[in-house]
Structures are given as structure tokens and as C-alpha cells.
Design a protein around this motif. Sequence first.
Motif, PDB file in Angstrom:
ATOM      1  N   THR A 195      -3.484   8.451  -6.225  1.00 45.66           N
ATOM      2  CA  THR A 195      -4.596   7.513  -6.108  1.00 45.66           C
ATOM      3  C   THR A 195      -5.121   7.103  -7.490  1.00 45.66           C
ATOM      4  O   THR A 195      -5.042   7.878  -8.443  1.00 45.66           O
ATOM      5  CB  THR A 195      -5.713   8.151  -5.239  1.00 45.66           C
ATOM      6  OG1 THR A 195      -6.692   7.168  -4.908  1.00 45.66           O
ATOM      7  CG2 THR A 195      -6.366   9.329  -5.933  1.00 45.66           C
ATOM      8  N   LEU A 213      -5.750  16.175  11.211  1.00 45.12           N
ATOM      9  CA  LEU A 213      -6.541  15.928  10.001  1.00 45.12           C
ATOM     10  C   LEU A 213      -6.590  17.167   9.118  1.00 45.12           C
ATOM     11  O   LEU A 213      -6.289  17.103   7.927  1.00 45.12           O
ATOM     12  CB  LEU A 213      -7.964  15.509  10.373  1.00 45.12           C
ATOM     13  CG  LEU A 213      -8.983  15.523   9.226  1.00 45.12           C
ATOM     14  CD1 LEU A 213      -8.638  14.480   8.178  1.00 45.12           C
ATOM     15  CD2 LEU A 213     -10.385  15.331   9.740  1.00 45.12           C
ATOM     16  N   LYS A 250      -1.218  13.230  -2.451  1.00 47.67           N
ATOM     17  CA  LYS A 250      -2.005  11.997  -2.503  1.00 47.67           C
ATOM     18  C   LYS A 250      -1.993  11.472  -3.927  1.00 47.67           C
ATOM     19  O   LYS A 250      -2.349  12.192  -4.867  1.00 47.67           O
ATOM     20  CB  LYS A 250      -3.452  12.245  -2.044  1.00 47.67           C
ATOM     21  CG  LYS A 250      -3.577  12.497  -0.561  1.00 47.67           C
ATOM     22  CD  LYS A 250      -3.146  11.293   0.246  1.00 47.67           C
ATOM     23  CE  LYS A 250      -3.136  11.550   1.726  1.00 47.67           C
ATOM     24  NZ  LYS A 250      -2.611  10.403   2.462  1.00 47.67           N
ATOM     25  N   GLU A 264     -10.766   3.433  -5.438  1.00 47.50           N
ATOM     26  CA  GLU A 264     -10.807   3.091  -4.017  1.00 47.50           C
ATOM     27  C   GLU A 264     -10.925   4.382  -3.215  1.00 47.50           C
ATOM     28  O   GLU A 264     -10.693   5.470  -3.738  1.00 47.50           O
ATOM     29  CB  GLU A 264      -9.552   2.321  -3.617  1.00 47.50           C
ATOM     30  CG  GLU A 264      -8.272   3.058  -3.937  1.00 47.50           C
ATOM     31  CD  GLU A 264      -7.034   2.164  -3.945  1.00 47.50           C
ATOM     32  OE1 GLU A 264      -6.003   2.644  -3.453  1.00 47.50           O
ATOM     33  OE2 GLU A 264      -7.093   1.032  -4.425  1.00 47.50           O
ATOM     34  N   ARG A 265     -11.274   4.242  -1.947  1.00 46.20           N
ATOM     35  CA  ARG A 265     -11.371   5.433  -1.103  1.00 46.20           C
ATOM     36  C   ARG A 265      -9.980   6.001  -0.859  1.00 46.20           C
ATOM     37  O   ARG A 265      -8.986   5.279  -0.855  1.00 46.20           O
ATOM     38  CB  ARG A 265     -12.083   5.133   0.204  1.00 46.20           C
ATOM     39  CG  ARG A 265     -11.376   4.153   1.074  1.00 46.20           C
ATOM     40  CD  ARG A 265     -12.280   3.674   2.221  1.00 46.20           C
ATOM     41  NE  ARG A 265     -11.619   2.576   2.889  1.00 46.20           N
ATOM     42  CZ  ARG A 265     -11.129   2.638   4.118  1.00 46.20           C
ATOM     43  NH1 ARG A 265     -11.237   3.755   4.804  1.00 46.20           N
ATOM     44  NH2 ARG A 265     -10.537   1.606   4.650  1.00 46.20           N
ATOM     45  N   LYS A 294       0.846  -1.194   0.000  1.00 45.16           N
ATOM     46  CA  LYS A 294       0.000   0.000   0.000  1.00 45.16           C
ATOM     47  C   LYS A 294       0.877   1.238   0.000  1.00 45.16           C
ATOM     48  O   LYS A 294       1.859   1.313   0.702  1.00 45.16           O
ATOM     49  CB  LYS A 294      -0.896   0.023   1.234  1.00 45.16           C
ATOM     50  CG  LYS A 294      -2.130  -0.825   1.087  1.00 45.16           C
ATOM     51  CD  LYS A 294      -3.013  -0.265   0.050  1.00 45.16           C
ATOM     52  CE  LYS A 294      -4.460  -0.540   0.348  1.00 45.16           C
ATOM     53  NZ  LYS A 294      -5.301  -0.049  -0.692  1.00 45.16           N
ATOM     54  N   ILE A 352      -7.527   7.739   1.676  1.00 44.27           N
ATOM     55  CA  ILE A 352      -7.297   7.953   3.100  1.00 44.27           C
ATOM     56  C   ILE A 352      -6.403   9.175   3.264  1.00 44.27           C
ATOM     57  O   ILE A 352      -5.303   9.218   2.714  1.00 44.27           O
ATOM     58  CB  ILE A 352      -6.659   6.706   3.748  1.00 44.27           C
ATOM     59  CG1 ILE A 352      -7.628   5.524   3.645  1.00 44.27           C
ATOM     60  CG2 ILE A 352      -6.269   6.983   5.196  1.00 44.27           C
ATOM     61  CD1 ILE A 352      -7.035   4.193   4.066  1.00 44.27           C
ATOM     62  N   THR A 390      -5.546  10.564   6.489  1.00 43.05           N
ATOM     63  CA  THR A 390      -4.656  10.299   7.616  1.00 43.05           C
ATOM     64  C   THR A 390      -5.324   9.336   8.580  1.00 43.05           C
ATOM     65  O   THR A 390      -6.533   9.100   8.495  1.00 43.05           O
ATOM     66  CB  THR A 390      -4.293  11.619   8.341  1.00 43.05           C
ATOM     67  OG1 THR A 390      -3.238  11.366   9.263  1.00 43.05           O
ATOM     68  CG2 THR A 390      -5.477  12.218   9.066  1.00 43.05           C
ATOM     69  N   MET A 391      -4.551   8.803   9.485  1.00 42.73           N
ATOM     70  CA  MET A 391      -5.074   7.956  10.550  1.00 42.73           C
ATOM     71  C   MET A 391      -5.342   8.839  11.767  1.00 42.73           C
ATOM     72  O   MET A 391      -4.635   9.820  12.003  1.00 42.73           O
ATOM     73  CB  MET A 391      -4.072   6.853  10.911  1.00 42.73           C
ATOM     74  CG  MET A 391      -3.707   5.963   9.721  1.00 42.73           C
ATOM     75  SD  MET A 391      -5.120   5.179   8.913  1.00 42.73           S
ATOM     76  CE  MET A 391      -5.519   3.943  10.114  1.00 42.73           C
TER      77      MET A 391
END
Length: 185
Positions: free
Chosen positions: A93, A129, A91, A107-108, A59, A110, A112-113
Motif C-alpha cells: 500500500t 476477515l 498487503k 488511501e484506505r 487496482k 482493504i 478483504t471483501m
Amino acid sequence: SEGTKVFFDECDPISIETYSQNMVGKTFAEICDEDDREKDSILAETSGYKASHENKKRKGGLGELIEERFFHYAANNDSQPDFDKAGLELKVTPYKVNKNGSKSAKERLIITMIDYCNVINEKFEESHLWGKAQLILLVYYLYEKEIKNRLDYRINYAKLFTPPAEDLKIIKHDYKIIIEKIKAG
């Protein structure tokens, strides 16, 4: 022109976006090949690096490739935006072309976590965020299932993006709900 090195100002989002246009229309393999020509003194090392990015299970591999082979900075997983001096997150993607000819995200994406320990003490505007989401260099490449080597996917879009006001309302609302759920345990 060929052979003329183009640079960007790491403090200026517009300069970074302008430089990013040099990847549009190219495959990830072409970006690696151009970087190899510029760095012929480390060809042995880059061939191993290229091979590692062909692994479909890795990933973020193509995003890391763009960071390291196109923008020439070390990929990291810290909380700062990728281009910290410009307040800009990168990003990379995939998108796909549907059977009816329309385009959609594959795909979605992301951003950040969430750090559940710290997020409850952050206001949205000061949050990790928002630090990453307020300005994004969005790079889209075309996913085609017939292509077996991810390095052969072609980049077709690179543009600065900031969430529009109507989306920002939704994001803030969702952020509030997430914080309330975390506080509730």
C-alpha cells in the motif's frame, strides 16, 4: 551478496518478514529487473507483464507484482491468506509525505471483501476477515505524484503487523454492527 539466492520458509512468518527486507529501498522496476535476471528464459513474457503493471487503473497491480515477481507465487483472490501455511496476509500500500513533513496513508487499506451470505454464520474469531487480518506483512511504498510510472515508486517499509488489543476491540465492535445490519436486511 550479489548472485546468492536467498529463500524463505513459507510456513514461518518471521522468515517471510526477514526475506521481505530484501525489497526495502528498491523500486518495483528494480524488483522486476532482478527477477528478469533470474528468469532470463522467459524475458519475452515478463516484458508484457511489466507493462500491464504500469496501468494506473489496475487496482492491486503492485501487490500482485510483489507476489509473483518477489515472492514467486501466483496471485489469487481466494479467501485464504496469501501465505496460507504461515497464516500471513500480504498487503502492499502507498503512503505519502504531507506538506508539513508528516507521513500518512495515501488511501484506505482493504483487508478483504465481506461475503454477506456467509458472514452472518461466522463468529469473529473464525471469520474470513480475522483469518486475513490477524497477521499481515505490511509493505509501504512512497507515493509521489511527480512519478508517472508506478514501477518507479520506492518500497521503504516491510514489517509484520497484528492489530493491537485496543484496535481489536474496535474491529470486533464494528464487525458486530455489520452483522446486525446484514441480518436486519
